[in-house]
Design a protein around this motif. Structure first.
Motif: not given
Length: 297
Positions: A143-168
Motif C-alpha cells: 500500500f502506498v500513502q502520501y507523506k503527511h502535510q500540514a493541516r489546513p485551517a478548518p472550514k466549518p459549514v452550517r445549514c438550516e433545512v425546512s420544506p421551504d429550502t427543499l426543491r420539489g
C-alpha cells in the motif's frame, strides 16, 4: 516433488511512501533440490478504470473497460539459473519505490479500492523452470500513502433545512433541521465530526443517518462517466428524536475505500457526506456536503 514461493515484507503493515525502500524476502519452500532458470522480481502499480454499465451505451465507441494507466513497472533479477536446496530458502531483496517517468505519468497515487477507479500496487516473483515444469509464481499487494502535510485551517459549514429550502418538497411534513460539520476539509486519519438538531417536526422520526459517498469520474477522449456510490452508512439515531437536542456526528473514514481527493486528466476521485432524516412514513430528507480529504497531520 512440491515447491512454492511466498513473500515476507519487513514492514508488517505494508504501507510505504514514495522514495522508501521496499525490503523483504522471497521464501522458496521445496521438498527436493529444485533446479530453475532464474528468479525475477517485478514491482507493478496501475490505475484500473471502468465505465459503469448505465453509461456504457452513451460511449459505444469504446468498451466498458478502459486501458489501465501504468504507474510503476520495474523488474530485477533475484537469482540466476541454478539449484535451490531442499527445505526453506530465503532470498532477500530491496527495491526503491519510484514512479515511472513517462508522458502519461501521474506520479505515485495512494492505494484506493473504488467501484470504477482502482489504484493497486503489487510485487510479483516468477521462477522460470524447464519447459516440462510450470513456472512458480507469487504475488504480494502493498500500500502506498502520501507523506503527511500540514493541516489546513478548518472550514466549518452550517445549514438550516425546512420544506421551504427543499426543491420539489411536495407533501413534506413541517419540520426544521439544523446541521453542522466541524470542517469540510478532513484528515483521512481523523474522524469527521459535527452535530445535528431537530428543532421542529410535525411527524415522528424513524432514523437519522450519516452517509459517506464516493464520486468517481473516468473516461477518455470520447466522453466521461460520473457515478456516486455509497461507501458506508452510520445510523446516528433510531426512533423519534427529542426536539431541540443536539446529536453529535462522528464517522471514522475507512482505509483503502478512501484516499486524498484526486484530480487527474483521466479520472477524478471526490467525496461527499449526506445527512439523511427518515420520517416514520419513509419520507426522506437529505442534506449534501462535498468534502475535501487530505493526508495531513
Amino acid at each position: 516433488m512440491s515447491a512454492s514461493l511466498a513473500f515476507s515484507l519487513k514492514k508488517v503493515n505494508k504501507v510505504y511512501h514514495e522514495g522508501e525502500i521496499i525490503a523483504g524476502v522471497v521464501i522458496v519452500d521445496t521438498s527436493t533440490d529444485l533446479r530453475h532458470e532464474g528468479l525475477t522480481l517485478t514491482m507493478e502499480g496501475s490505475v484500473n478504470l471502468q465505465i459503469s454499465s448505465k453509461n456504457a451505451g452513451i460511449f459505444d465507441t469504446f468498451s466498458n473497460n478502459i486501458r489501465p494507466i501504468n504507474i510503476i513497472n520495474t523488474s530485477i533479477e533475484l537469482a540466476p539459473a541454478g539449484k535451490i536446496p531442499t527445505g526453506v530458502t530465503e532470498i532477500p531483496f530491496e527495491m526503491p519505490l519510484v514512479a515511472r517517468q513517462s508522458s502519461m505519468s501521474l506520479g505515485l497515487l495512494e492505494t484506493y479500492h473504488g467501484v470504477f477507479v482502482n489504484v493497486m500496487y503489487t510485487l510479483k516473483c516468477s521462477m522460470k523452470r524447464s519447459f516440462l515444469n510450470k513456472p512458480l509464481n507469487a504475488s504480494c499487494q502493498f500500500f502506498v500513502q502520501y507523506k503527511h502535510q500540514a493541516r489546513p485551517a478548518p472550514k466549518p459549514v452550517r445549514c438550516e433545512v425546512s420544506p421551504d429550502t427543499l426543491r420539489g418538497a411536495g407533501a413534506a411534513p413541517h419540520f426544521a433541521l439544523y446541521a453542522e460539520l466541524d470542517s469540510t476539509v478532513c484528515a483521512l486519519d481523523r474522524p469527521v465530526t459535527g452535530k445535528i438538531r431537530i428543532d421542529e417536526c410535525s411527524v415522528p422520526i424513524k432514523s437519522i443517518e450519516l452517509q459517506l459517498v464516493r464520486v468517481e469520474t473516468c473516461g477518455s477522449a470520447e466522453g466521461f462517466s460520473k457515478d456516486a456510490t455509497e461507501i458506508q452508512n452510520i445510523q446516528v439515531c433510531e426512533g423519534d428524536v427529542v426536539r431541540g437536542r443536539e446529536v453529535p456526528l462522528y464517522m471514522v473514514l475507512p482505509r483503502l475505500f478512501t484516499c486524498p481527493t484526486t484530480t487527474t486528466p483521466y479520472f477524478k476521485i471526490e467525496f461527499e457526506l449526506n445527512i439523511a432524516v427518515i420520517f416514520e412514513d419513509d419520507y426522506l430528507v437529505t442534506e449534501n456536503f462535498p468534502i475535501l480529504l487530505l493526508r495531513c497531520k
